[in-house]
Design a protein around this motif. Structure first.
Motif, PDB file in Angstrom:
ATOM      1  N   TYR A 248      -6.314   8.027   0.024  1.00  0.00           N
ATOM      2  CA  TYR A 248      -7.325   7.947   1.088  1.00  0.00           C
ATOM      3  C   TYR A 248      -7.283   6.599   1.814  1.00  0.00           C
ATOM      4  O   TYR A 248      -7.453   6.545   3.036  1.00  0.00           O
ATOM      5  CB  TYR A 248      -8.725   8.214   0.547  1.00  0.00           C
ATOM      6  CG  TYR A 248      -8.953   9.660   0.183  1.00  0.00           C
ATOM      7  CD1 TYR A 248      -8.598  10.694   1.046  1.00  0.00           C
ATOM      8  CD2 TYR A 248      -9.516   9.999  -1.038  1.00  0.00           C
ATOM      9  CE1 TYR A 248      -8.798  12.020   0.707  1.00  0.00           C
ATOM     10  CE2 TYR A 248      -9.723  11.324  -1.381  1.00  0.00           C
ATOM     11  CZ  TYR A 248      -9.366  12.332  -0.509  1.00  0.00           C
ATOM     12  OH  TYR A 248      -9.565  13.650  -0.839  1.00  0.00           O
ATOM     13  N   ILE A 249      -7.053   5.536   1.072  1.00  0.00           N
ATOM     14  CA  ILE A 249      -6.924   4.216   1.706  1.00  0.00           C
ATOM     15  C   ILE A 249      -5.700   4.190   2.617  1.00  0.00           C
ATOM     16  O   ILE A 249      -5.748   3.676   3.740  1.00  0.00           O
ATOM     17  CB  ILE A 249      -6.855   3.093   0.643  1.00  0.00           C
ATOM     18  CG1 ILE A 249      -8.199   2.982  -0.091  1.00  0.00           C
ATOM     19  CG2 ILE A 249      -6.468   1.763   1.279  1.00  0.00           C
ATOM     20  CD1 ILE A 249      -8.158   2.092  -1.314  1.00  0.00           C
TER      21      ILE A 249
ATOM     22  N   THR B 135      -6.150   5.742  -3.606  1.00  0.00           N
ATOM     23  CA  THR B 135      -5.046   5.049  -2.933  1.00  0.00           C
ATOM     24  C   THR B 135      -4.553   5.864  -1.747  1.00  0.00           C
ATOM     25  O   THR B 135      -4.284   5.322  -0.668  1.00  0.00           O
ATOM     26  CB  THR B 135      -3.892   4.768  -3.921  1.00  0.00           C
ATOM     27  OG1 THR B 135      -4.418   4.046  -5.034  1.00  0.00           O
ATOM     28  CG2 THR B 135      -2.777   3.969  -3.280  1.00  0.00           C
TER      29      THR B 135
ATOM     30  N   LEU C  87       0.829  -1.203   0.000  1.00  0.00           N
ATOM     31  CA  LEU C  87       0.000   0.000   0.000  1.00  0.00           C
ATOM     32  C   LEU C  87       0.866   1.257   0.000  1.00  0.00           C
ATOM     33  O   LEU C  87       0.581   2.217  -0.725  1.00  0.00           O
ATOM     34  CB  LEU C  87      -0.942   0.004   1.206  1.00  0.00           C
ATOM     35  CG  LEU C  87      -1.828   1.234   1.375  1.00  0.00           C
ATOM     36  CD1 LEU C  87      -2.711   1.453   0.141  1.00  0.00           C
ATOM     37  CD2 LEU C  87      -2.672   1.107   2.629  1.00  0.00           C
TER      38      LEU C  87
ATOM     39  N   THR D 284       1.048   3.971  -3.015  1.00  0.00           N
ATOM     40  CA  THR D 284       0.742   5.373  -2.744  1.00  0.00           C
ATOM     41  C   THR D 284       1.860   6.295  -3.220  1.00  0.00           C
ATOM     42  O   THR D 284       1.595   7.339  -3.819  1.00  0.00           O
ATOM     43  CB  THR D 284       0.510   5.586  -1.229  1.00  0.00           C
ATOM     44  OG1 THR D 284      -0.537   4.719  -0.795  1.00  0.00           O
ATOM     45  CG2 THR D 284       0.131   7.018  -0.925  1.00  0.00           C
TER      46      THR D 284
ATOM     47  N   THR E  87      -5.851   3.693   6.618  1.00  0.00           N
ATOM     48  CA  THR E  87      -5.103   2.596   7.233  1.00  0.00           C
ATOM     49  C   THR E  87      -4.269   3.097   8.405  1.00  0.00           C
ATOM     50  O   THR E  87      -4.247   2.486   9.478  1.00  0.00           O
ATOM     51  CB  THR E  87      -4.213   1.898   6.185  1.00  0.00           C
ATOM     52  OG1 THR E  87      -5.055   1.399   5.145  1.00  0.00           O
ATOM     53  CG2 THR E  87      -3.402   0.774   6.790  1.00  0.00           C
TER      54      THR E  87
END
Length: 114
Positions: A58-59, A56, A24, A28, A63
């Protein structure tokens, strides 16, 4: 009561969650550097990072926020259980990194009176 109670999270879950966090983060910030040998999972990371960068991002932020909230909760549980400063630091840090894989172990702890 064992004030120094600490258990490390399962290697399976720490590996899986660690891999997901690294993927991730790469999706990003450097999606073009995701290795092709990761196959479809790497392809998804590259796609998300290049075609859906805002989502991506925002995820990624969500997280971090979720893991931070879990680690704050772990800290509060440690204080409630009367765990030592050292054990509290370990649980808080491990929970920030591995989330529910760590928190579920801490929640299973049953402090006993002396």
């Amino acid at each position: 009561m064992n004030r120094d109670y600490f258990r490390t999270a399962s290697p399976f879950w720490t590996g899986l969650i660690g891999f997901g966090l690294v993927l991730l983060t790469m999706a990003t910030f450097v999606p073009d550097k995701i290795p092709s040998y990761l196959g479809k999972v790497g392809g998804l990371g590259r796609y998300m990072g290049t075609e859906k960068p805002e989502l991506t991002w925002y995820i990624f932020l969500a997280t971090i926020a979720i893991h931070a909230a879990e680690s704050i909760y772990a800290y509060m549980l440690c204080r409630r259980f009367g765990l030592s400063s050292s054990a509290t630091k370990k649980w808080t840090f491990q929970t920030f990194l591995f989330g529910v894989a760590s928190l579920s172990l801490l929640r299973q702890y049953k402090p006993r009176g002396d």
